[in-house]
Enzyme design. Sequence first.
Site, mmCIF file in Angstrom:
data_model
loop_
_atom_site.group_PDB
_atom_site.id
_atom_site.type_symbol
_atom_site.label_atom_id
_atom_site.label_comp_id
_atom_site.label_asym_id
_atom_site.label_seq_id
_atom_site.Cartn_x
_atom_site.Cartn_y
_atom_site.Cartn_z
ATOM 1 N N HIS A 1 -0.798 -1.188 -6.097
ATOM 2 C CA HIS A 1 0.295 -0.263 -5.783
ATOM 3 C C HIS A 1 -0.203 1.155 -5.963
ATOM 4 O O HIS A 1 -0.977 1.428 -6.869
ATOM 5 C CB HIS A 1 1.489 -0.521 -6.716
ATOM 6 C CG HIS A 1 2.758 0.059 -6.199
ATOM 7 N ND1 HIS A 1 3.101 1.375 -6.383
ATOM 8 C CD2 HIS A 1 3.748 -0.508 -5.477
ATOM 9 C CE1 HIS A 1 4.256 1.603 -5.798
ATOM 10 N NE2 HIS A 1 4.673 0.485 -5.234
ATOM 11 N N ASP B 1 6.287 -7.511 -3.901
ATOM 12 C CA ASP B 1 6.215 -8.441 -2.774
ATOM 13 C C ASP B 1 5.568 -9.770 -3.120
ATOM 14 O O ASP B 1 5.598 -10.696 -2.318
ATOM 15 C CB ASP B 1 5.431 -7.788 -1.621
ATOM 16 C CG ASP B 1 6.182 -6.602 -1.060
ATOM 17 O OD1 ASP B 1 7.388 -6.753 -0.820
ATOM 18 O OD2 ASP B 1 5.580 -5.543 -0.881
HETATM 19 N N1 ACO Z 1 -6.800 -6.522 -2.847
HETATM 20 C C1 ACO Z 1 -8.103 -6.174 -3.023
HETATM 21 N N2 ACO Z 1 -8.520 -4.913 -3.280
HETATM 22 C C2 ACO Z 1 -7.579 -3.965 -3.357
HETATM 23 C C3 ACO Z 1 -6.204 -4.247 -3.202
HETATM 24 C C4 ACO Z 1 -5.832 -5.585 -2.932
HETATM 25 N N3 ACO Z 1 -4.553 -5.912 -2.767
HETATM 26 N N4 ACO Z 1 -5.500 -3.102 -3.324
HETATM 27 C C5 ACO Z 1 -6.387 -2.127 -3.570
HETATM 28 N N5 ACO Z 1 -7.641 -2.650 -3.588
HETATM 29 C C6 ACO Z 1 -8.888 -1.931 -3.894
HETATM 30 C C7 ACO Z 1 -9.349 -1.087 -2.726
HETATM 31 O O1 ACO Z 1 -10.220 -1.812 -1.869
HETATM 32 C C8 ACO Z 1 -10.053 0.051 -3.445
HETATM 33 O O2 ACO Z 1 -11.294 -0.442 -3.868
HETATM 34 P P1 ACO Z 1 -12.586 0.555 -3.986
HETATM 35 O O3 ACO Z 1 -12.224 1.519 -5.096
HETATM 36 O O4 ACO Z 1 -13.709 -0.342 -4.288
HETATM 37 O O5 ACO Z 1 -12.686 1.236 -2.645
HETATM 38 C C9 ACO Z 1 -9.181 0.281 -4.680
HETATM 39 O O6 ACO Z 1 -8.580 -1.006 -4.938
HETATM 40 C C10 ACO Z 1 -8.082 1.318 -4.484
HETATM 41 O O7 ACO Z 1 -7.335 0.958 -3.324
HETATM 42 P P2 ACO Z 1 -6.621 1.966 -2.350
HETATM 43 O O8 ACO Z 1 -6.401 1.315 -1.028
HETATM 44 O O9 ACO Z 1 -7.325 3.281 -2.382
HETATM 45 O O10 ACO Z 1 -5.256 2.144 -3.108
HETATM 46 P P3 ACO Z 1 -3.952 2.717 -2.479
HETATM 47 O O11 ACO Z 1 -3.186 3.321 -3.573
HETATM 48 O O12 ACO Z 1 -4.246 3.566 -1.295
HETATM 49 O O13 ACO Z 1 -3.241 1.403 -1.902
HETATM 50 C C11 ACO Z 1 -1.866 -0.414 -1.555
HETATM 51 C C12 ACO Z 1 -2.122 0.821 -2.415
HETATM 52 C C13 ACO Z 1 -1.787 -0.025 -0.072
HETATM 53 C C14 ACO Z 1 -0.510 -0.996 -1.950
HETATM 54 C C15 ACO Z 1 -3.000 -1.448 -1.792
HETATM 55 O O14 ACO Z 1 -3.062 -1.812 -3.148
HETATM 56 C C16 ACO Z 1 -2.845 -2.679 -0.911
HETATM 57 O O15 ACO Z 1 -3.293 -2.678 0.235
HETATM 58 N N6 ACO Z 1 -2.213 -3.788 -1.435
HETATM 59 C C17 ACO Z 1 -1.975 -4.953 -0.646
HETATM 60 C C18 ACO Z 1 -0.758 -4.740 0.234
HETATM 61 C C19 ACO Z 1 0.524 -4.754 -0.549
HETATM 62 O O16 ACO Z 1 0.759 -5.614 -1.372
HETATM 63 N N7 ACO Z 1 1.387 -3.775 -0.239
HETATM 64 C C20 ACO Z 1 2.712 -3.659 -0.858
HETATM 65 C C21 ACO Z 1 2.773 -2.495 -1.789
HETATM 66 S S1 ACO Z 1 4.345 -2.453 -2.579
HETATM 67 C C22 ACO Z 1 5.370 -1.799 -1.419
HETATM 68 O O17 ACO Z 1 5.027 -1.039 -0.570
HETATM 69 C C23 ACO Z 1 6.712 -2.264 -1.465
#
Ligand code: ACO
Length: 439
Positions: free
Chosen positions: A308, A365
């Site tokens: 998140h 979720d």
């Molecule tokens: N699985 C694996 N790796 C992940 C995940 C995940 N679910 N989420 C983040 N990461 C990793 C990224 O690859 C990144 O790794 P790195 O540092 O090696 O490059 C690091 O964690 C940071 O991730 P970002 O994408 O920069 O984090 P951001 O804050 O932009 O993204 C997000 C947040 C979009 C929710 C992300 O965690 C994600 O894609 N999760 C899966 C989708 C999801 O569950 N979305 C619902 C969110 S809740 C809502 O909107 C109601």
Amino acid sequence: MKSDNAILEVEGKRLELPIVTGTEGERAIDISRLREQTGLITLDEGYANTGSCLSRITYIDGEKGILRYRGIPIEELAEKSTFVETAYLLIYGDLPTETELKNFSNLLTQNENLHEDMRHHFEGFPYNAHPMAILSAMINASSCYYPGMEMGRPTAPFFDQHAARLISQVRTIAAYAYRKSRGLPIVYPRPSYRYTANFLHMMFSDPAEDYPLIPEAVRALDLIFILHADHEQNCSTSTVRMVASSQANLMASAAAGVCALWGSLHGGANQAVIEMLQEIHRTGDDGRRFIEAAKDRKSGRRLMGFGHRVYKNYDPRARILKKACDALFRVLQRDDPLLEIAQRLEEAALKDAYFIERKLYPNVDFYSGLIMRAIGIPVEMFTVIFAIGRMPGWIANFKEMMDDPGTRLYRPRQIYIGSTQRSYVPMEKRKGPSSSALP
Ligand code: ACO
């Protein structure tokens, strides 16, 4: 709200920038006059470190896993409130008195039917249209049917009516969209039913036979609505505020919110979680292969329902839903292989260095889809359920902007990194493959 100053030195120039402190001690440097004073803007792609507004609606502490609506912890609302009461709290700022709640509920009931002409719109959508597309189109279309839906700030009685209409009708539109996708006749709302029971009735009753409402299932869905009701300046709420800032009306702003919510990195994640669990089940993976793929950037996979932007701790909503999920499965005496996979995935991820280092925990979720599946809600409707729940939050944010005479048009800036000035080249002089070489 306290104010202090930060010192910034730029190109030999020393500036004092006000520090704004919120009621919970959150602090921000106010850079709104920076460009005027220095010619510089700030750059923050994805707005991860940018406060776009001052708000009194929802407080989140992502490090500690705290979420409060109008100051009230989400855990208390989950235990004691209903979705309709929570909607009132978010929109009007305080818990309603008995009379206020009754009046609000009555207004929702009075507004539950769509304008009869709107039914014809449903006939124009293909049967396999995604219900989020139908939802956003129909919410926007509803502004054509009601007087007083002009642009600009709605006055109080009009606002109350529009807000009630939106909260009530989004549920009717969602149920109609589902029935349309199944080729089923539309079921009209039943005024004697409460909000969530009425939604399940419109989704699943047949003209000849009422859907048997199970109180625990109704309560579980009501809980999902409460937990989704607001979440401060997320992607869809910021979209609603962005559109509303141009003084577009409430329906147009909410329709834009639905579109922003649809994507799988935001509201669409609940659908993506179930699809991920189904894939893991189908391929006979015990979850380990998927976790390895999710850790490898090149795989393009992510552990959906994990991570998140704000929570760097367990999302408090996920904790509540995990408990609710276990309880509902016990009551319904349901076995779902996907629940076991989800539990295994969570356990493995929480012990895995990759997820620990990045502070990736289950979000709202991760378990909501399993609850909805147990109730019989089809996967393509999951994000629609999220949108129904989020409506009070969007309306509260819309109202907050409209009530503030200082609200300005939202208009971020950018740093341009494209070509510097160049001249127009006539077609015959342009280089590149000739049209006959194109596929
Ligand atoms: N699985 C694996 N790796 C992940 C995940 C995940 N679910 N989420 C983040 N990461 C990793 C990224 O690859 C990144 O790794 P790195 O540092 O090696 O490059 C690091 O964690 C940071 O991730 P970002 O994408 O920069 O984090 P951001 O804050 O932009 O993204 C997000 C947040 C979009 C929710 C992300 O965690 C994600 O894609 N999760 C899966 C989708 C999801 O569950 N979305 C619902 C969110 S809740 C809502 O909107 C109601």
